[in-house]
Write a protein that holds these residues in place. Structure first.
Motif, short mmCIF file in Angstrom:
data_model
loop_
_atom_site.label_atom_id
_atom_site.label_comp_id
_atom_site.label_asym_id
_atom_site.label_seq_id
_atom_site.Cartn_x
_atom_site.Cartn_y
_atom_site.Cartn_z
N HIS A 72 136.72 -16.70 41.69
CA HIS A 72 135.94 -17.88 42.45
C HIS A 72 136.87 -18.03 43.70
O HIS A 72 137.89 -18.27 43.74
N GLY A 338 129.10 -23.26 32.30
CA GLY A 338 128.38 -22.86 33.42
C GLY A 338 127.72 -23.92 34.27
O GLY A 338 127.70 -23.54 35.47
N TYR A 342 128.33 -24.83 38.17
CA TYR A 342 127.07 -24.66 39.00
C TYR A 342 126.91 -25.90 39.89
O TYR A 342 126.86 -26.07 41.20
N GLU A 372 125.27 -15.83 42.89
CA GLU A 372 126.48 -15.81 42.14
C GLU A 372 127.43 -15.18 43.12
O GLU A 372 127.11 -14.26 44.06
N GLU A 373 128.70 -15.45 42.86
CA GLU A 373 129.61 -14.74 43.96
C GLU A 373 129.90 -13.19 43.50
O GLU A 373 129.80 -12.91 42.46
N THR A 374 130.33 -12.31 44.61
CA THR A 374 130.47 -11.11 44.19
C THR A 374 131.87 -10.94 44.89
O THR A 374 131.95 -11.43 46.27
#
Length: 379
Positions: A72, A338, A342, A372-374
């Motif tokens: 994250h 989750g 969020y 979503e983080e990539t």
């Protein structure tokens, strides 16, 4: 006339040795460093979105690399939040080791960096803030004008006082269990009234338009009507949160800015103020009464009551879950884990998306799902 005394020089940050940090962590404290700046997160570990154990495992280490992820990447607001727990500096040459193996060049650069805070951080100085924290905030925020939107979305870890009057201030605060104690008996009683009324067999849909084609509503339909009410509440929850709580008041309108802060801005400014995470029963009863009246106008009396009681139950679940998402520590990998991550992203980074609280369902069709983080994989 005697000259005014010169202002006292600012106190130098306290220095900590690595041995002292290890000793305090062994006693249960949670101290971490970022480069040479040291932070005491002992009071925050239970609230951490990634879970308490994650922070506990990083106690006594350098978290510089962890702030940038993966998994994250921490937002500017998260870094600003961290600065609230600053306690001093690591002694030169005694920087803590990183929590896990990272690129050696990155670690070397972090070690050689000066003891300055992250340039993305801009801590809230209570003495120099845009408002006077020693006075009620509700009547001050309207004067912020164009600066209000940025200010209110820079969260701080401190309680908020809204009113001068102790009486009105008490009405604006609520412990989480009060919502459960007040509204659960109402849900149970109205559920019984709805079921027994449907059992009499006198409720028919469309009977005001036609008797020949009206549809009888049997008592066995009550659970499905109740669930329909909960489903409709989830939509209403989304719509209120997005279009009412997150309206952007005109910078020139003192009253709309004040109203926004009263309704929801206060929560974004101080997201972990435990007394302001659920809706107080007195104003809630006015809103609940409004929606009850609408259902009574649109539907037959008993049918409207059955939908209403399901929606009321949905509201109670929403308030309880909202409190838990801020103060609970759900197990990693669970639905609530989750959802907590969020919701915290909504507070700290994505204030214009992620409006679902009990569910992310409505964020999908309305296009407000937090992406979503990539991370690019390094060789």
């Amino acid at each position: 006339m005697a000259a005014a005394p010169a202002p006292a020089p600012a106190a130098s940050p306290r220095s900590f040795s690595a041995a002292e940090v290890r000793a305090r962590c062994a006693q249960g404290a949670c101290l971490v460093s970022c480069r040479r700046r040291l932070y005491d997160l002992s009071g925050f570990v239970r609230l951490h979105p990634g879970g308490e154990q994650l922070l506990r495992r990083r106690a006594g280490t350098d978290v510089s690399a962890a702030l940038d992820g993966p998994p994250h990447r921490h937002s500017d607001n998260a870094r600003r939040w961290l600065e609230q727990y600053y306690v001093g500096e690591m002694e030169p040459g005694e920087e803590q080791s990183p929590a896990k193996p990272v690129d050696e060049q990155a670690v070397g650069a972090a070690t050689q960096a000066s003891a300055q805070m992250d340039p993305r951080c801009k801590t809230v100085d209570v003495e120099k803030d845009l408002v006077d924290w020693q006075k009620p905030l509700l009547w001050q925020v309207g004067y912020l004008g164009e600066r209000y939107d940025e200010w209110v979305h820079q969260p701080v870890d401190r309680p908020i006082r809204l009113f001068h009057s102790d009486f009105f201030e008490s009405l604006s605060k609520t412990a989480w269990y009060v919502v459960f104690m007040v509204w659960t008996p109402v849900v149970l009683y109205l559920s019984w009234v709805s079921y027994t009324s449907l059992a009499q067999g006198n409720t028919r849909l469309f009977s005001s338009f036609t008797t020949e084609y009206s549809i009888p509503i049997h008592k066995y339909y009550f659970p499905f009507i109740f669930l329909l009410g909960m489903f409709l509440w989830s939509l209403l929850e989304y719509l209120i949160h997005r279009f009412v709580f997150h309206m952007k008041p005109p910078a020139s309108n003192y009253y709309l800015i004040t109203l926004h802060f009263l309704l929801h801005g206060q929560h974004h400014k101080s997201p972990f103020d435990s007394s302001r995470l659920v809706f107080p029963p007195v104003p809630a009863s006015l809103v609940i009464g409004f929606f009850y009246g609408i259902l009574q106008l649109l539907l037959p009396e008993v049918l409207g009551l059955s939908v209403f009681v399901g929606g009321l139950c949905g509201y109670v679940v929403y308030d309880m879950m909202h409190y838990y998402l801020h103060y609970g520590s759900p197990k990693k990998g669970t639905y609530l884990y989750g959802l907590k991550a969020y919701h915290v992203k909504h507070h700290f980074e994505h204030q214009k998306s992620g409006f679902g609280i009990t569910t992310r369902f409505w964020d999908h069709p309305f296009g407000t799902l937090i992406p979503e983080e990539t991370f690019e994989k390094k060789d």
